[in-house]
Design a protein around this motif. Structure first.
Motif, mmCIF file in Angstrom:
data_model
loop_
_atom_site.group_PDB
_atom_site.id
_atom_site.type_symbol
_atom_site.label_atom_id
_atom_site.label_comp_id
_atom_site.label_asym_id
_atom_site.label_seq_id
_atom_site.Cartn_x
_atom_site.Cartn_y
_atom_site.Cartn_z
ATOM 1 N N LYS A 417 0.828 -1.204 0.000
ATOM 2 C CA LYS A 417 0.000 0.000 0.000
ATOM 3 C C LYS A 417 0.865 1.259 0.000
ATOM 4 N N LYS A 418 1.770 1.312 0.950
ATOM 5 C CA LYS A 418 2.651 2.479 1.039
ATOM 6 C C LYS A 418 3.574 2.546 -0.174
ATOM 7 N N GLY A 419 4.128 1.408 -0.560
ATOM 8 C CA GLY A 419 5.092 1.376 -1.662
ATOM 9 C C GLY A 419 4.479 1.801 -2.979
ATOM 10 N N ARG A 420 3.252 1.347 -3.231
ATOM 11 C CA ARG A 420 2.604 1.744 -4.481
ATOM 12 C C ARG A 420 2.319 3.239 -4.498
ATOM 13 N N ALA A 421 1.873 3.776 -3.355
ATOM 14 C CA ALA A 421 1.585 5.213 -3.281
ATOM 15 C C ALA A 421 2.869 6.007 -3.497
ATOM 16 N N GLN A 422 3.948 5.540 -2.898
ATOM 17 C CA GLN A 422 5.236 6.205 -3.006
ATOM 18 C C GLN A 422 5.746 6.178 -4.452
ATOM 19 N N ASP A 423 5.599 5.033 -5.106
ATOM 20 C CA ASP A 423 6.010 4.926 -6.514
ATOM 21 C C ASP A 423 5.221 5.898 -7.375
ATOM 22 N N LYS A 424 3.918 5.942 -7.115
ATOM 23 C CA LYS A 424 3.058 6.826 -7.887
ATOM 24 C C LYS A 424 3.447 8.294 -7.657
ATOM 25 N N ALA A 425 3.721 8.616 -6.407
ATOM 26 C CA ALA A 425 4.132 9.981 -6.065
ATOM 27 C C ALA A 425 5.422 10.338 -6.803
ATOM 28 N N LEU A 426 6.406 9.490 -6.698
ATOM 29 C CA LEU A 426 7.706 9.772 -7.309
ATOM 30 C C LEU A 426 7.606 9.895 -8.822
ATOM 31 N N LEU A 450 12.851 14.616 -0.529
ATOM 32 C CA LEU A 450 12.260 13.683 0.435
ATOM 33 C C LEU A 450 10.938 14.222 0.954
ATOM 34 N N ARG A 451 10.930 15.514 1.297
ATOM 35 C CA ARG A 451 9.699 16.081 1.842
ATOM 36 C C ARG A 451 8.566 16.047 0.818
ATOM 37 N N LYS A 452 8.913 16.408 -0.416
ATOM 38 C CA LYS A 452 7.891 16.385 -1.470
ATOM 39 C C LYS A 452 7.326 14.980 -1.672
ATOM 40 N N VAL A 453 8.213 14.020 -1.693
ATOM 41 C CA VAL A 453 7.762 12.639 -1.905
ATOM 42 C C VAL A 453 6.866 12.199 -0.754
ATOM 43 N N GLN A 454 7.274 12.532 0.455
ATOM 44 C CA GLN A 454 6.469 12.143 1.619
ATOM 45 C C GLN A 454 5.095 12.804 1.587
ATOM 46 N N GLU A 455 5.087 14.093 1.271
ATOM 47 C CA GLU A 455 3.809 14.814 1.239
ATOM 48 C C GLU A 455 2.882 14.244 0.165
ATOM 49 N N GLU A 456 3.472 14.049 -1.016
ATOM 50 C CA GLU A 456 2.669 13.544 -2.137
ATOM 51 C C GLU A 456 2.162 12.127 -1.834
ATOM 52 N N THR A 457 3.007 11.311 -1.225
ATOM 53 C CA THR A 457 2.602 9.946 -0.856
ATOM 54 C C THR A 457 1.429 9.983 0.123
ATOM 55 N N ASN A 458 1.551 10.839 1.130
ATOM 56 C CA ASN A 458 0.468 10.937 2.117
ATOM 57 C C ASN A 458 -0.827 11.428 1.480
ATOM 58 N N GLU A 459 -0.687 12.359 0.527
ATOM 59 C CA GLU A 459 -1.886 12.866 -0.130
ATOM 60 C C GLU A 459 -2.566 11.757 -0.937
ATOM 61 N N GLU A 463 -6.280 10.523 -0.323
ATOM 62 C CA GLU A 463 -7.314 10.570 -1.366
ATOM 63 C C GLU A 463 -7.925 9.191 -1.612
ATOM 64 N N ASP A 464 -7.086 8.164 -1.585
ATOM 65 C CA ASP A 464 -7.602 6.802 -1.736
ATOM 66 C C ASP A 464 -8.561 6.462 -0.598
ATOM 67 N N LYS A 465 -8.170 6.911 0.608
ATOM 68 C CA LYS A 465 -8.978 6.629 1.789
ATOM 69 C C LYS A 465 -10.353 7.294 1.668
ATOM 70 N N VAL A 466 -10.352 8.545 1.268
ATOM 71 C CA VAL A 466 -11.630 9.253 1.092
ATOM 72 C C VAL A 466 -12.482 8.550 0.030
ATOM 73 N N ALA A 467 -11.830 8.144 -1.052
ATOM 74 C CA ALA A 467 -12.572 7.479 -2.129
ATOM 75 C C ALA A 467 -13.144 6.142 -1.669
ATOM 76 N N GLY A 468 -12.475 5.516 -0.702
ATOM 77 C CA GLY A 468 -12.968 4.252 -0.151
ATOM 78 C C GLY A 468 -13.992 4.473 0.939
ATOM 79 N N LEU A 469 -14.265 5.769 1.233
ATOM 80 C CA LEU A 469 -15.256 6.149 2.231
ATOM 81 C C LEU A 469 -14.951 5.581 3.604
#
Lengths: 470, 470
Positions: A417-426, A450-459, A463-469
């Motif tokens: 989960k984290k790795g895919r989000a991080q890959d997508k962010a990068l 690093l900060r940008k990647v972390q922020e984008e990953t968290n976003e 967003e996935d979480k919100v979409a999953g309600l």
């Protein structure tokens, strides 16, 4: 139930022999039945890959059973991928930016032998070779066998039966056929199969190409890889479609066509595989399948483990590691609930299932990554940044590959989960030119990345979480 | 091969009878074998849901076969969901903001009867009831049957065999067991089962609750739904876990417990189900499974269609529609390649597989949506905005539900991809308060919302694309 429980394990492969060893160490009476001959005394092809990648999840389980050091003695560290293009040029791509993070090429047979020998040192373990399980009566925990030695059929009444009998598990088949419960089951094949070939050692027994790497010849529709063996040889695996594209297993039927295929696509490898014709025609073409199922257990009676419960494709180098990790996870649950098999089985499956599903999916992802993406410029930039982040912030940045391979405390599902989000962010930050990859970035500049990647990953995760309600 | 091809269809359910009709219209000689008695003359429970939702994809296929109008005569339009809370309050949620977009409750048996009667009008069709297919020799296209009437076994040698024999397909089982090719296969069950109950008509034969809606009682861990029948009754379906939670099928074993469950959770529904005890104890508990497989065909000989190829859970109301759409898609490919069954089968599967996979996944999504989300404030706001967008920009905005249900020219896979991105965009825009849902938005304000949703949707799709390295 007591430690005197009579446990039957079907299958003395990597998972079954480690499980037998561990249960023996815990005091159980264990009988193991294996259809093949003893691989320590017979030269058999297991019909499966000769060498495998062992990494931290595997080591953790081996450590638990006290055999880590013995395994390390026969390991060949591979620090990264070495990618070969069609012109024979190579470039290296490390697995990690941290020191001491590498994967290991190890002989399946030698490691299996170590585990069998260790298990047999326990007098509460007996291993029966040449004994094929034909079916399991799951209601009565009676396993039926045929001895290839005596040709006799016989049955064993157990308290608990474990099926560690691999992707073609007989216990799993009994679940499917007996229909005692709703059994969710899937077998999914890739359109590609594989064939093993060999790069022999040179005349003085040395490796002819770097033994410190896992070699890849990515060509989009097909791919060659090579892992080193202790004797100086490499086991080479060709991944190729059965019936699609210009070259495929169905149409590579003449020496001419095979040679022309390799000359066009893998000329540097061809030069190192002297027996290509014989090997291509004589070695079997293996299928690449993923098996998932649920439930793994029936009441307090039977349990699937390892490939029998979750066979995966080999592209993440995690098949053996995942099976060994099954034993680690199971052992901890035994600690908590020993004596209550129903509870143990239920807690184990609940704890483990999403992680084995995750590594199955990650392995499919990596099939495409290895075949198509490793040579892709965007992907190469991403890996370069990840190496920089890992070496500069070794406690703060972990690539998906690192989380999966070197961080055995991170469950597969979380790593995915984290790795895919991080890959997508990068990848998106690179595509949008929000991060760059100049060769001489300062630590301050990298800190910003690093900060940008972390922020984008968290976003992305948010967003996935919100979409999953949720 | 010519139109004189001797075609065997196994299964005269909805898909099989429509396929028989269409192939007969094209001039093929068609023999259909059905294990059940003729449902036009026998009162049988199909063991499946009594009424179904028919929508635009289904109508398109019925139109192709010239039976749309006959079907429309027995339809009851449902314009939206009517959601019932625990206190008996209801609120409506339309399926579309456009006029004339609604789904239809229709009797499975009546529709099947229409199709059988139409098919039998063709002298090149014969339908054999009470004839069970026991296995198929796929290499020789010989289907083996047992007549329940004469108790005799017999075989039929066909040019082509179609398996439209539902989720438990015998033809599919033959693929699995014969192992002539790598057969990817999955059967996945939800943890929940279902049971049908009835709200009878009132004394004068009218519906006791709105017949213009599909009724839902969403309760998170379980759910009740109801669809109207022509006779004034409703078929009610309870979806409930087999063994988890306070109430489940395993522990609802006494009249007391059942009544207390319904009193607590569905008091308004309970008041309308007079025979709840008998129905609960006598009606079977059905399983909710998804089946996917590949390939559907074997060479130029056999083909799976409908539920036999892709059984899905009922939560999108698309099971029958997807099966009927199979016939539409197949018919167009027959136009292009008639005479070459191998080509037809290959082109058909390549054209169709990703769409049937998509509707299977969408149906699972909707299970959670109906159970958990329809009453969620964020979800309700999203539906409100979507209705406003659809009614104000009827040619510009299509919700996921609209794309799937009312836009038969949009393939399921595209509807899923775009629809999921759009849902994610909307939910995040609402959560971030970037769009609001005041009751009296001007058209200009709504236009701004539309633009934001479109931009965000495109960005999501673009980011996914970059992450997939495509």
């Amino acid at each position: 139930m007591s430690k005197k429980d009579n446990i039957v394990i079907i299958g003395a492969g990597l998972c079954g022999s480690l499980l037998a060893l561990r249960l023996a160490q815990r005091g159980y009476k264990v009988s193991v039945y294996e259809s093949r001959p003893d691989l320590r005394t017979t030269d058999i092809s297991a019909g499966r890959s000769i060498n495998l990648a062992l990494s931290d999840r595997g080591f953790k389980a081996l450590r638990l059973a006290g055999v880590e050091e013995k395994a390390r003695e026969i390991c060949i560290p591979m620090y990264g991928r070495l990618i070969h293009d069609k012109e024979g040029n190579t470039f290296a791509s490390n697995y990690s930016g941290r020191e001491n993070e590498y994967i290991n090429s190890i002989s399946r047979g030698d490691l299996n032998g170590i585990l069998l020998t260790e298990a047999e040192k326990h007098e509460n373990v007996t291993i029966h070779f040449n004994t094929k399980c034909t079916s399991v009566d799951i209601e009565n925990t009676i396993a039926h066998f045929k001895s290839y030695t005596t040709e006799e059929d016989f049955s064993v009444d157990a308290d608990v039966v474990f099926g560690t009998d691999g992707a073609g598990s007989v216990l799993r088949k009994s679940y499917y056929l007996e229909k005692k419960f709703l059994f969710s089951y899937s077998q999914n094949y890739l359109t590609h199969g594989y064939k093993e070939l060999e790069i022999p050692a040179d005349k003085v027994g040395n490796h002819q190409i770097s033994k410190d790497h896992l070699h890849i010849w990515p060509r989009g529709q097909y791919m060659l890889i090579a892992l080193p063996n202790l004797d100086g040889s490499f086991t080479v695996t060709l991944f190729l479609s059965y019936d699609e594209g210009e070259y495929n297993f169905n149409n590579l039927t003449s020496e001419e066509k095979i040679t022309s295929f390799f000359e066009n696509e893998f000329p540097d490898a061809l030069a190192l595989i002297p027996n290509i014709k014989d090997e291509f025609f004589n070695n079997p073409t293996g299928a690449l399948g993923t098996v998932k199922c649920s439930p793994w257990m029936y009441q307090n009676k039977t349990m699937l483990m390892g490939d029998a419960a979750h066979a995966i494709v080999p592209f993440y180098g995690q098949g053996m590691n995942a099976s060994f990790e099954d034993v680690t996870v199971f052992d901890a649950i035994l600690d908590a609930h020993e004596g209550d098999w129903e509870k143990i089985f239920l807690v184990y499956q609940n704890a483990r299932k999403e992680d084995t599903d995750a590594i199955a999916d990650l392995a499919i992802d990596n099939y495409y990554e290895m075949r198509d993406h490793v040579a892709n410029p965007l992907f190469k930039q991403k890996r370069k940044i990840e190496m920089d982040l890992e070496s500069n912030f070794p406690t703060k940045y972990f690539s998906k590959y690192s989380m999966v391979t070197f961080n055995e405390e991170i469950p597969y599902a979380r790593a995915m989960k984290k790795g895919r989000a991080q890959d997508k962010a990068l990848l998106n930050l690179i595509a949008d030119k929000e991060v760059t990859t100049s060769l001489d970035m300062t630590k301050e500049e990298l800190k910003l990345v690093l900060r940008k990647v972390q922020e984008e990953t968290n976003e992305i995760l948010e967003e996935d979480k919100v979409a999953g309600l949720k």
